[in-house]
Design a protein around this motif. Structure first.
Motif, short mmCIF file in Angstrom:
data_model
loop_
_atom_site.label_atom_id
_atom_site.label_comp_id
_atom_site.label_asym_id
_atom_site.label_seq_id
_atom_site.Cartn_x
_atom_site.Cartn_y
_atom_site.Cartn_z
N PHE A 179 0.72 -1.30 0.16
CA PHE A 179 -0.09 -0.16 -0.33
C PHE A 179 0.95 1.21 0.04
O PHE A 179 0.39 2.35 -0.43
CB PHE A 179 -0.81 0.08 1.07
CG PHE A 179 -2.05 -1.12 1.20
CD1 PHE A 179 -3.03 -1.08 0.38
CD2 PHE A 179 -1.81 -2.16 2.23
CE1 PHE A 179 -4.22 -1.91 0.40
CE2 PHE A 179 -2.77 -3.20 2.11
CZ PHE A 179 -3.77 -3.16 1.29
N TYR A 180 1.97 1.26 0.53
CA TYR A 180 2.84 2.50 0.79
C TYR A 180 3.76 2.75 -0.16
O TYR A 180 3.89 3.91 -0.77
CB TYR A 180 3.24 2.54 2.33
CG TYR A 180 3.52 3.89 2.73
CD1 TYR A 180 2.60 4.61 3.19
CD2 TYR A 180 4.81 4.37 2.57
CE1 TYR A 180 3.11 6.27 3.71
CE2 TYR A 180 5.31 5.67 3.24
CZ TYR A 180 4.17 6.53 3.67
OH TYR A 180 4.32 7.63 4.17
N TRP A 181 4.72 1.77 -0.22
CA TRP A 181 5.87 1.71 -1.05
C TRP A 181 5.77 2.11 -2.53
O TRP A 181 6.57 3.01 -3.02
CB TRP A 181 6.78 0.64 -0.94
CG TRP A 181 7.89 0.62 -1.79
CD1 TRP A 181 8.23 -0.15 -2.84
CD2 TRP A 181 9.14 1.46 -1.68
NE1 TRP A 181 9.49 -0.01 -3.14
CE2 TRP A 181 10.12 0.99 -2.67
CE3 TRP A 181 9.50 2.51 -1.02
CZ2 TRP A 181 11.32 1.78 -2.77
CZ3 TRP A 181 10.66 3.25 -0.87
CH2 TRP A 181 11.50 2.84 -1.93
N PRO A 182 4.82 1.46 -3.06
CA PRO A 182 4.81 1.77 -4.70
C PRO A 182 4.46 3.37 -5.07
O PRO A 182 5.22 3.90 -5.95
CB PRO A 182 3.40 1.04 -5.03
CG PRO A 182 3.39 -0.14 -4.05
CD PRO A 182 3.87 0.41 -2.67
N GLY A 183 3.50 3.90 -4.37
CA GLY A 183 3.15 5.52 -4.30
C GLY A 183 4.40 6.29 -4.18
O GLY A 183 4.63 7.23 -4.79
N LEU A 184 5.06 6.15 -2.98
CA LEU A 184 6.22 6.56 -2.48
C LEU A 184 7.27 6.79 -3.45
O LEU A 184 8.02 7.52 -3.84
CB LEU A 184 6.57 6.02 -0.99
CG LEU A 184 7.85 6.94 -0.58
CD1 LEU A 184 7.86 8.31 -0.39
CD2 LEU A 184 8.35 6.25 0.75
N LYS A 185 7.66 5.26 -3.87
CA LYS A 185 8.65 5.17 -4.92
C LYS A 185 8.65 6.09 -6.06
O LYS A 185 9.29 6.55 -6.88
CB LYS A 185 8.85 3.53 -5.12
CG LYS A 185 9.85 3.18 -6.19
CD LYS A 185 9.95 1.82 -6.39
CE LYS A 185 10.98 1.51 -7.45
NZ LYS A 185 11.02 -0.08 -7.82
N LYS A 186 7.35 5.77 -6.57
CA LYS A 186 6.90 6.67 -7.96
C LYS A 186 7.07 8.27 -7.72
O LYS A 186 7.63 9.00 -8.71
CB LYS A 186 5.55 6.32 -8.48
CG LYS A 186 5.31 6.91 -9.77
CD LYS A 186 3.79 6.27 -10.23
CE LYS A 186 3.62 7.00 -11.73
NZ LYS A 186 2.30 6.24 -12.21
#
Length: 224
Positions: A179-186
């Motif tokens: 939930f968190y890492w994909p958006g933060l990474k992008k």
């Protein structure tokens, strides 16, 4: 945002914010709930003008104008702090640079739309809609982003990214990965592509054992 309003938000984020969210959060903006769907306004505004002339809309406009004057006064009082610091010889530091794409979209959804309790329940009850909402939030931010100005005195500018819901207290490593890492990474990658230097700031304890978390996305990123 209520649990049954995900589809409304996903279908028309702008309409939802103007016609549902703002009237619900700010009492003075309740008249906005009477606006028709925004995608119908291409037919013209003539039939809406009587609504704008109604007492409640006129009162809302007066409150907004008064608020605008107070904010202008606040900005005038604060002044250009960054410029003053630069003239005093202080090196540039991370700040909220206009044109960036913000931090993790999960933070936005959990703090300003669904709330902490709602978003945590959604991770179990409606994970697909939660993930899609995070994607929509970030996509719209990216669409409005502005590339860094290479002629700026502090180029490449450092963008502050406060982060809070991705820590160990709120979610497990598996939930962080989903939930968190994909958006933060992008978000981090997009800032770099735009010519900025993202400076994330974790507002909570990030790990109990650095070596143990090295192999998870959370640990790999924080170690760097």
């Amino acid at each position: 945002m209520k649990e049954d309003e995900y589809d409304m938000f996903l279908d028309d984020p702008s309409g939802f914010m103007i016609r549902c969210y703002l009237p619900r959060v700010y009492g003075v903006l309740k008249p906005l709930a009477k606006l028709p769907p925004l995608d119908s306004m291409f037919m013209g505004l003539e039939y809406l003008t009587p609504l704008f002339a109604s007492p409640e809309f006129l009162e809302m406009a007066q409150h907004l104008a008064e608020s605008g004057r107070h904010v202008q006064k606040l900005f005038a009082t604060i002044g250009d702090t960054l410029e003053e610091l630069a003239q005093l010889g202080f090196p540039p530091f991370a700040s909220f640079v206009r044109g960036g794409v913000g931090g993790a979209p999960f933070d936005t959804l959990t703090s300003f739309l669904r709330g902490m309790k709602g978003s945590m329940l959604d991770m179990y009850r409606r994970p697909d809609k939660l993930l899609k909402a995070c994607e929509v939030i970030l996509e719209r931010r990216i669409a409005q982003a502005i590339p860094a100005d290479p002629t700026h005195r502090d180029y490449p500018q450092k963008i502050a990214m406060p982060l809070w819901r991705g820590d160990l207290v709120f979610m497990s490593d598996a939930q962080f990965t989903k939930f968190y890492w994909p958006g933060l990474k992008k978000s981090l990658q997009t800032h770099v592509e735009l010519g900025y230097v993202p400076v994330p700031f974790f507002e909570a304890k990030s790990a109990t054992d650095w070596n143990a978390c090295w192999n998870c996305p959370r640990g790999k990123y924080w170690h760097r």
